[in-house]
Design a protein around this motif. Structure first.
Motif, PDB file in Angstrom:
ATOM      1  N   LYS A 168       0.811  -1.228   0.000  1.00  0.00           N
ATOM      2  CA  LYS A 168       0.000   0.000   0.000  1.00  0.00           C
ATOM      3  C   LYS A 168       0.844   1.279   0.000  1.00  0.00           C
ATOM      4  O   LYS A 168       0.339   2.348  -0.353  1.00  0.00           O
ATOM      5  N   ASN A 169       2.106   1.174   0.365  1.00  0.00           N
ATOM      6  CA  ASN A 169       2.967   2.367   0.356  1.00  0.00           C
ATOM      7  C   ASN A 169       3.880   2.418  -0.868  1.00  0.00           C
ATOM      8  O   ASN A 169       4.771   3.275  -0.956  1.00  0.00           O
ATOM      9  N   ASP A 170       3.688   1.493  -1.806  1.00  0.00           N
ATOM     10  CA  ASP A 170       4.560   1.398  -2.971  1.00  0.00           C
ATOM     11  C   ASP A 170       3.877   1.952  -4.224  1.00  0.00           C
ATOM     12  O   ASP A 170       2.687   2.256  -4.229  1.00  0.00           O
ATOM     13  N   SER A 171       4.670   2.053  -5.296  1.00  0.00           N
ATOM     14  CA  SER A 171       4.159   2.485  -6.599  1.00  0.00           C
ATOM     15  C   SER A 171       3.994   1.237  -7.470  1.00  0.00           C
ATOM     16  O   SER A 171       4.981   0.576  -7.801  1.00  0.00           O
ATOM     17  N   LYS A 197      -0.795   6.263  -7.252  1.00  0.00           N
ATOM     18  CA  LYS A 197       0.114   5.232  -6.732  1.00  0.00           C
ATOM     19  C   LYS A 197       0.005   3.903  -7.489  1.00  0.00           C
ATOM     20  O   LYS A 197       0.898   3.065  -7.422  1.00  0.00           O
ATOM     21  N   ILE A 198      -1.126   3.715  -8.186  1.00  0.00           N
ATOM     22  CA  ILE A 198      -1.331   2.455  -8.912  1.00  0.00           C
ATOM     23  C   ILE A 198      -1.846   2.781 -10.311  1.00  0.00           C
ATOM     24  O   ILE A 198      -2.791   3.547 -10.475  1.00  0.00           O
ATOM     25  N   LEU A 199      -1.202   2.201 -11.320  1.00  0.00           N
ATOM     26  CA  LEU A 199      -1.645   2.338 -12.703  1.00  0.00           C
ATOM     27  C   LEU A 199      -1.960   0.956 -13.267  1.00  0.00           C
ATOM     28  O   LEU A 199      -1.191   0.009 -13.072  1.00  0.00           O
ATOM     29  N   PRO A 209      10.551   5.883 -12.981  1.00  0.00           N
ATOM     30  CA  PRO A 209      11.644   5.437 -12.109  1.00  0.00           C
ATOM     31  C   PRO A 209      11.216   4.990 -10.720  1.00  0.00           C
ATOM     32  O   PRO A 209      11.908   4.196 -10.092  1.00  0.00           O
ATOM     33  N   ASP A 210      10.073   5.488 -10.227  1.00  0.00           N
ATOM     34  CA  ASP A 210       9.672   5.137  -8.860  1.00  0.00           C
ATOM     35  C   ASP A 210       8.824   3.873  -8.789  1.00  0.00           C
ATOM     36  O   ASP A 210       8.508   3.408  -7.682  1.00  0.00           O
ATOM     37  N   ALA A 211       8.420   3.327  -9.933  1.00  0.00           N
ATOM     38  CA  ALA A 211       7.643   2.085  -9.913  1.00  0.00           C
ATOM     39  C   ALA A 211       8.508   0.976  -9.322  1.00  0.00           C
ATOM     40  O   ALA A 211       9.604   0.714  -9.787  1.00  0.00           O
ATOM     41  N   ASN A 212       8.028   0.357  -8.251  1.00  0.00           N
ATOM     42  CA  ASN A 212       8.832  -0.697  -7.623  1.00  0.00           C
ATOM     43  C   ASN A 212       8.072  -2.011  -7.451  1.00  0.00           C
ATOM     44  O   ASN A 212       8.611  -2.982  -6.949  1.00  0.00           O
ATOM     45  N   VAL A 213       6.814  -2.033  -7.918  1.00  0.00           N
ATOM     46  CA  VAL A 213       6.029  -3.271  -7.898  1.00  0.00           C
ATOM     47  C   VAL A 213       5.335  -3.420  -9.246  1.00  0.00           C
ATOM     48  O   VAL A 213       4.700  -2.475  -9.734  1.00  0.00           O
ATOM     49  N   ALA A 214       5.461  -4.583  -9.858  1.00  0.00           N
ATOM     50  CA  ALA A 214       4.712  -4.891 -11.082  1.00  0.00           C
ATOM     51  C   ALA A 214       3.943  -6.181 -10.843  1.00  0.00           C
ATOM     52  O   ALA A 214       4.502  -7.163 -10.352  1.00  0.00           O
ATOM     53  N   LYS A 238      14.931  -2.096  -3.759  1.00  0.00           N
ATOM     54  CA  LYS A 238      14.307  -3.391  -4.012  1.00  0.00           C
ATOM     55  C   LYS A 238      13.037  -3.225  -4.841  1.00  0.00           C
ATOM     56  O   LYS A 238      12.300  -2.253  -4.678  1.00  0.00           O
ATOM     57  N   ALA A 239      12.815  -4.198  -5.737  1.00  0.00           N
ATOM     58  CA  ALA A 239      11.613  -4.208  -6.567  1.00  0.00           C
ATOM     59  C   ALA A 239      10.957  -5.588  -6.473  1.00  0.00           C
ATOM     60  O   ALA A 239      11.618  -6.583  -6.163  1.00  0.00           O
ATOM     61  N   TYR A 240       9.651  -5.625  -6.761  1.00  0.00           N
ATOM     62  CA  TYR A 240       8.888  -6.872  -6.646  1.00  0.00           C
ATOM     63  C   TYR A 240       8.111  -7.112  -7.945  1.00  0.00           C
ATOM     64  O   TYR A 240       7.363  -6.230  -8.398  1.00  0.00           O
TER      65      TYR A 240
END
Length: 555
Positions: A422-425, A470-472, A485-490, A519-521
């Motif tokens: 919930k705190n990620d992009s 925060k979510i696309l 650049p700030d996207a860290n979750v796909a 870190k990315a997920y």
């Protein structure tokens, strides 16, 4: 030589390499053999690599000798290397450069010191159309307008041509890098970016000037390309995947190079500018009114005296562009990509017409150095709902794949992942617009598809970058060249069958270096025991070769 049963490789006579995943030397060996072999299968414990002529020619073009390849195999093999494999490696490495194209007295000359090979290729009737005159048994004069075509013809015969015929210089235009960006930061070219540009340029000699640089998404391929522009200083044509990528290239060049905005042209569906630096898209170049019409904009290749052409995401190069590239072999050309894998199997056309692989670095190496984010990959398997099982059971293969891909049970997984992050992009990426519409409505999220207007697209990307969104939810338009650049979750909810390149591109969307833990997920949500799960294992091949391991989780 004595071999060690504890080594991780078994080399088979069909030129496959079996690599033990649980061996202590696994990572070290993986990075070594991926320079000259391609990963074919990656189950849990044994990965299968294949040595092919093209993989060996790419290795040879990057400077690897047969002795070096055999040394790697002998050092890490459990058993003796089969003699036929040794001979095949030596034979194919030796083939690269056996036939050359050179320039003499402003004539294009095909040269081969092996009279038997020259006799063999000249004996093909199809060769007649390329030859203007035979000089002697080792040299013939080639029609200079067919420089690309003859290379395509000869590689099909198993003879990769080393093209040393040089390049036109093109119209001079200063394209130097700034010391400081317009945004105020110092511009530092990383060591691997500088090395890649140096190897490509090769001090301006005919040894360089054409080829492909392979770097992961987020590793700065655009800056690497600008570092090569800095060396060549000529009018340049840049081909990109879409309008968003085009405008990102333009803003990056303005920010980092001593080039005025008025000297950078956009050639798109909206604007038709031709300037010293011109950026266009594959879509506009391959546009035509009907399947029998001329390509209306292909003339752009000849509208200026380009000295350099850059092909972004070269693994997506459409077939009509290959035909145009065949006609402009005297122009320096650089291909940029995260993966040389092409699902249409045209890797040999990239090798022949753009050039061989000039530079490659394993993704995990850059991860360890902190240049790209550390990525955790998970495949989450969900059950097929009871009410879909019969429809799935009687469906044709493509129908089965779509039913599994659009499995509405994936919504529950999305809810959990959105809560965890919930705190990620977050980017939610999928293949089917109908599925994405349902997701966007379910969670009240903005959606970007191919039909989204460019102005709306740009606005949503901007809001995502500055944290307003925060979510696309994005369709396959997000596969290429989106600078977020700030996207860290796909979260991948569906994809294009077994596309390895798509899997690599989607992971690449979240690999730009981050602050904090860097870190990315990456989550791939698939339907268990289905056609989608089968294709998922194929999709993951390239990333497995790069060192990424998928944690399997059943829901």
């Amino acid at each position: 030589m004595s071999y060690n049963i504890n080594n991780p490789i078994i080399i088979q006579s069909d030129k496959t390499l079996l690599l033990e995943v649980n061996n202590d030397l696994y990572e070290e060996v993986r990075d070594q053999i991926s320079r000259f072999a391609e990963l074919e299968k990656s189950p849990e414990y044994i990965h299968t690599y294949k040595i092919s002529p093209l993989s060996l020619w790419n290795a040879a073009s990057s400077g690897m000798s047969s002795q070096k390849i055999l040394e790697i195999l002998e050092n890490y093999s459990k058993y003796e290397v089969p003699q036929n494999v040794i001979k095949d490696i030596e034979h194919n490495i030796e083939k690269y450069g056996k036939i050359k194209l050179i320039k003499e007295d402003n004539r294009l000359i095909l040269i081969c010191d092996d009279k038997y090979i020259m006799t063999e290729i000249l004996n093909y009737k199809s060769m007649d159309k390329y030859i203007l005159e035979k000089i002697d048994e080792s040299k013939v004069i080639i029609n200079s307008l067919m420089r690309g075509s003859i290379k395509q013809f000869l590689i099909k015969l198993g003879y990769p041509v080393e093209d040393l015929a040089g390049y036109i210089e093109g119209a001079k235009f200063e394209t130097t890098l700034r010391k400081k960006t317009l945004q105020g930061g110092s511009l530092t070219i990383r060591d691997y970016q500088k090395e890649a540009a140096d190897i490509f340029y090769a001090n301006g000699t005919a040894k360089g000037g054409s080829g492909v640089i392979v770097l992961p998404c987020g590793a700065g391929k655009t800056i690497t390309a600008m570092a090569t522009m800095d060396k060549i200083n000529t009018e340049t044509l840049i081909l990109t995947t879409n309008i968003t990528a085009l405008r990102q290239w333009k803003s990056e060049i303005i920010d980092k190079m001593n080039i005025k905005e008025k000297d950078i042209g956009e050639y798109s569906g909206e604007i038709k500018e031709i300037k010293p630096i011109t950026i266009t898209t594959y879509q506009i170049l391959t546009y035509r009114k009907s399947s029998v019409s001329e390509f209306a904009h292909m003339k752009l290749f000849n509208d200026k005296k380009w000295g350099f052409i850059i092909y972004d995401e070269v693994h997506t190069l459409p077939a009509p562009i290959f035909r145009a590239v065949a006609d402009i072999q005297a122009t320096r050309r650089l291909g940029l990509t995260a993966t040389l894998v092409r699902e249409d199997k045209k890797e040999d056309d990239v090798f022949t017409l753009i050039g061989p692989k000039k530079y490659d670095v394993p993704w995990k190496v850059l991860e360890k150095q902190g240049w790209i984010a550390t990525a955790e990959c998970r495949e989450i398997r969900v059950a097929m709902p009871e009410n879909l099982k019969m429809e799935y059971a009687v469906g044709e293969s493509a129908k089965k794949f779509r039913i599994a891909s659009e499995n509405y049970s994936k919504i529950d997984v999305l809810k959990d992942l959105i809560n965890v992050h919930k705190n990620d992009s977050i980017l939610i990426i999928g293949q089917y617009v109908q599925q994405l519409n349902i997701i966007a409505k379910e969670f009240n999220l903005p959606l970007i598809t191919g039909k989204t207007k460019n102005v709306d697209r740009e606005e949503l990307y901007h809001k995502f970058k500055n944290g307003e969104v925060k979510i696309l939810v994005v369709s396959k338009v997000a596969n290429y060249a989106i600078d977020l650049p700030d996207a860290n979750v796909a979260v991948q909810v569906s994809g294009t069958f077994g596309s390895r390149q798509e899997e690599a591109q989607r992971l690449g969307r979240i690999l730009r270096p981050k602050g904090g833990d860097n870190k990315a997920y990456f989550y791939s949500v698939v339907t268990a025991d289905s056609r989608e799960q089968e294709f998922a294992s194929k999709r993951q091949l390239f990333l497995t070769e790069q060192g990424y391991r998928y944690i399997i989780e059943n829901r």
